[in-house]
Design an enzyme around this catalytic site. Structure first.
Site, PDB file in Angstrom:
ATOM      1  N   ASN A  56       0.852  -1.193   0.000  1.00  0.00           N
ATOM      2  CA  ASN A  56       0.000   0.000   0.000  1.00  0.00           C
ATOM      3  C   ASN A  56       0.887   1.242   0.000  1.00  0.00           C
ATOM      4  O   ASN A  56       0.775   2.116   0.856  1.00  0.00           O
ATOM      5  CB  ASN A  56      -0.950  -0.006   1.189  1.00  0.00           C
ATOM      6  CG  ASN A  56      -2.038   1.042   1.063  1.00  0.00           C
ATOM      7  OD1 ASN A  56      -2.437   1.410  -0.044  1.00  0.00           O
ATOM      8  ND2 ASN A  56      -2.526   1.541   2.180  1.00  0.00           N
ATOM      9  N   HIS A 101       7.037   5.818   1.296  1.00  0.00           N
ATOM     10  CA  HIS A 101       7.778   4.624   0.881  1.00  0.00           C
ATOM     11  C   HIS A 101       8.682   4.919  -0.313  1.00  0.00           C
ATOM     12  O   HIS A 101       9.832   4.460  -0.360  1.00  0.00           O
ATOM     13  CB  HIS A 101       6.802   3.509   0.485  1.00  0.00           C
ATOM     14  CG  HIS A 101       5.951   2.996   1.582  1.00  0.00           C
ATOM     15  ND1 HIS A 101       4.592   3.234   1.648  1.00  0.00           N
ATOM     16  CD2 HIS A 101       6.247   2.237   2.671  1.00  0.00           C
ATOM     17  CE1 HIS A 101       4.089   2.640   2.713  1.00  0.00           C
ATOM     18  NE2 HIS A 101       5.067   2.036   3.355  1.00  0.00           N
ATOM     19  N   GLN A 140       3.406  -9.802  13.310  1.00  0.00           N
ATOM     20  CA  GLN A 140       3.469  -8.543  14.057  1.00  0.00           C
ATOM     21  C   GLN A 140       2.099  -7.932  14.309  1.00  0.00           C
ATOM     22  O   GLN A 140       1.999  -6.816  14.822  1.00  0.00           O
ATOM     23  CB  GLN A 140       4.370  -7.546  13.339  1.00  0.00           C
ATOM     24  CG  GLN A 140       3.854  -7.026  12.019  1.00  0.00           C
ATOM     25  CD  GLN A 140       4.934  -6.316  11.229  1.00  0.00           C
ATOM     26  OE1 GLN A 140       5.912  -6.936  10.805  1.00  0.00           O
ATOM     27  NE2 GLN A 140       4.770  -5.009  11.032  1.00  0.00           N
ATOM     28  N   LYS A 186      12.155   7.056   9.865  1.00  0.00           N
ATOM     29  CA  LYS A 186      12.122   7.558  11.241  1.00  0.00           C
ATOM     30  C   LYS A 186      10.703   7.656  11.789  1.00  0.00           C
ATOM     31  O   LYS A 186      10.525   7.797  13.005  1.00  0.00           O
ATOM     32  CB  LYS A 186      12.777   8.939  11.312  1.00  0.00           C
ATOM     33  CG  LYS A 186      14.294   8.921  11.376  1.00  0.00           C
ATOM     34  CD  LYS A 186      14.799  10.337  11.639  1.00  0.00           C
ATOM     35  CE  LYS A 186      16.286  10.379  11.859  1.00  0.00           C
ATOM     36  NZ  LYS A 186      16.731  11.770  12.165  1.00  0.00           N
ATOM     37  N   ASP A 237       8.617   5.348  12.130  1.00  0.00           N
ATOM     38  CA  ASP A 237       8.579   4.221  13.061  1.00  0.00           C
ATOM     39  C   ASP A 237       9.881   4.233  13.864  1.00  0.00           C
ATOM     40  O   ASP A 237      10.747   3.379  13.691  1.00  0.00           O
ATOM     41  CB  ASP A 237       8.400   2.916  12.291  1.00  0.00           C
ATOM     42  CG  ASP A 237       7.085   2.887  11.531  1.00  0.00           C
ATOM     43  OD1 ASP A 237       6.024   2.818  12.181  1.00  0.00           O
ATOM     44  OD2 ASP A 237       7.117   2.947  10.291  1.00  0.00           O
ATOM     45  N   VAL A 280       8.160  11.619   5.846  1.00  0.00           N
ATOM     46  CA  VAL A 280       7.524  12.422   4.801  1.00  0.00           C
ATOM     47  C   VAL A 280       6.128  12.800   5.284  1.00  0.00           C
ATOM     48  O   VAL A 280       5.379  11.956   5.788  1.00  0.00           O
ATOM     49  CB  VAL A 280       7.452  11.652   3.470  1.00  0.00           C
ATOM     50  CG1 VAL A 280       6.728  12.469   2.408  1.00  0.00           C
ATOM     51  CG2 VAL A 280       8.863  11.300   2.999  1.00  0.00           C
ATOM     52  N   ARG A 293      -2.183   3.665   6.923  1.00  0.00           N
ATOM     53  CA  ARG A 293      -3.434   3.615   7.679  1.00  0.00           C
ATOM     54  C   ARG A 293      -4.224   4.925   7.602  1.00  0.00           C
ATOM     55  O   ARG A 293      -5.347   4.986   8.091  1.00  0.00           O
ATOM     56  CB  ARG A 293      -3.142   3.246   9.134  1.00  0.00           C
ATOM     57  CG  ARG A 293      -2.699   1.789   9.304  1.00  0.00           C
ATOM     58  CD  ARG A 293      -2.566   1.407  10.773  1.00  0.00           C
ATOM     59  NE  ARG A 293      -2.398  -0.028  10.946  1.00  0.00           N
ATOM     60  CZ  ARG A 293      -1.238  -0.668  11.018  1.00  0.00           C
ATOM     61  NH1 ARG A 293      -0.115   0.034  10.918  1.00  0.00           N
ATOM     62  NH2 ARG A 293      -1.178  -1.972  11.180  1.00  0.00           N
TER      63      ARG A 293
END
EC number: 6.3.2.1
Length: 283
Positions: free
Chosen positions: A28, A33, A57, A145, A147, A173, A184
Site C-alpha cells: 500500500n 515509501h 506482528q 524515522k 517508526d 515524509v 493507515r
C-alpha cells in the site's frame, strides 16, 4: 523490474550483487515509501524492495485481514522508481512451516511505548526483518524515522548479531498540513483527516515546552507529556502515550541527562476514531 516470490529465485537473481540496498515494506505504497527507495539508491545498487504483510506482528484484535493490499498499484510505483527486484512472497513462501524460532528484542526496548500497547509486535518485526535480511542479504537497508522505535530496535539487532548491513534512517515524509504519511491514513474519515494534523502540532508544543521549561528546570518531562495527553483527549483523541525519551536508547531521561543536554525525542501514539496514528519529533 522482476517480481519474485520464491526465496531461492531471489537468491539466484541477486547472486554476485554485493551492494544491494533494501527497503522492506508491507505494501500500500505512498510517497513516504517511495522516498525510501530514492534514499536507498544513494547508498547502494541495485535497489530491492519487499512487500509482505507479516502476520507475526499483528495482535489478535488488529487489522491484519483489513490491511490494504494493493500489489498491482505498488508494482507500477516501484517500476517508476527504477527498483531492480520486488520480493513479494506469500505467507507460504515466507513461512512454509510454523515459525517456531523468533527474534525477541530486549525488554527495555521492546516492551515499552509501542511494545507496551502491542504485545509481541516487535518480536514479529524482528523475526521477519531477520528473515528478510537472510533472504535478500543486503549491504544497506533503509528504515523510516516515522517508526522511530522500530528503527532503533532493528539497528540494535543488526549491531548485536554483527549483521553485515548498514541501517540507514530516512526522514518522515509529511502532507502539507504536517500529517505523517501512513498506509493507515486511508481509514480516516474526512472529519478525522482534518483533525489528524493536530497530533504533529501537539508534538511541536511538547518540544517547545521541553525547551522552555524542562531544560530550565521549571517542569518535569512527565508534567509536559501529561498536559499534552489531556489536550488530545479534550479534542476527542484516545492517546496511548506521549513520551519524552533519550534518542540513544528510548529510555526515560534522568534530570542529569537533561542537565547534560542529552538528545531527546518525543513520541506518541493515539487513536482518532478507529484509526491509530503514531508520530515523533526529535528535540
Amino acid at each position: 523490474m522482476k517480481v519474485i516470490s520464491s526465496i531461492q529465485e531471489l537468491r539466484d537473481q541477486l547472486r554476485g550483487q554485493n551492494r544491494v540496498a533494501f527497503v522492506p515494506t508491507m505494501g500500500n505504497l505512498h510517497e513516504g515509501h517511495l522516498s525510501l527507495m530514492r534514499l536507498a539508491r544513494q547508498h547502494g545498487d541495485p535497489v530491492v524492495a519487499s512487500i509482505f504483510v507479516n502476520r507475526l506482528q499483528f495482535g489478535p484484535n488488529e487489522d491484519f485481514d483489513k490491511y490494504p493490499r494493493t500489489l498491482q498499484d505498488d508494482i507500477e510505483k516501484l517500476q517508476k522508481e527504477g527498483v531492480y527486484v520486488l520480493f513479494a512472497p506469500t505467507e507460504r513462501d515466507m513461512y512454509p512451516e510454523p515459525q517456531e524460532y523468533r527474534v525477541e528484542p530486549p525488554h527495555d526496548l521492546g516492551d515499552t511505548l509501542e511494545g507496551e500497547f502491542r504485545p509481541g509486535f516487535f518480536k514479529g518485526v524482528c523475526t521477519v526483518v531477520m528473515k528478510l535480511f537472510c533472504c535478500v542479504q543486503p549491504r544497506v537497508a533503509v528504515f523510516g524515522k516515522k517508526d522511530y522505535q522500530q528503527l532503533m530496535i532493528v539497528r540494535r539487532m543488526a549491531h548485536q548479531f554483527a549483521l553485515p548491513v548498514d541501517i540507514v534512517p530516512a526522514e518522515t515524509v509529511r502532507a502539507d498540513d504536517g500529517l505523517a504519511l501512513s498506509s493507515r491514513n486511508v481509514y480516516l474519515t474526512n472529519e478525522e483527516r482534518a483533525e489528524a494534523p493536530e497530533l504533529y502540532r501537539t508534538l511541536h508544543q511538547v518540544r517547545q515546552d521541553v525547551l522552555e521549561t524542562v531544560l530550565q528546570g521549571q517542569a518535569s518531562h512527565e508534567e509536559v507529556t501529561t498536559k499534552a495527553m489531556d489536550y488530545l483527549r479534550g479534542r476527542g483523541w484516545q492517546p496511548d502515550y506521549v513520551a519524552v525519551r533519550r534518542r540513544s536508547d528510548l529510555q526515560k531521561p534522568t534530570p542529569e541527562n537533561i542537565a547534560a543536554g542529552e538528545p531527546l525525542v518525543v513520541l506518541t501514539a493515539a487513536k482518532l476514531g478507529k484509526t491509530r496514528l503514531i508520530d515523533n519529533l526529535e528535540i
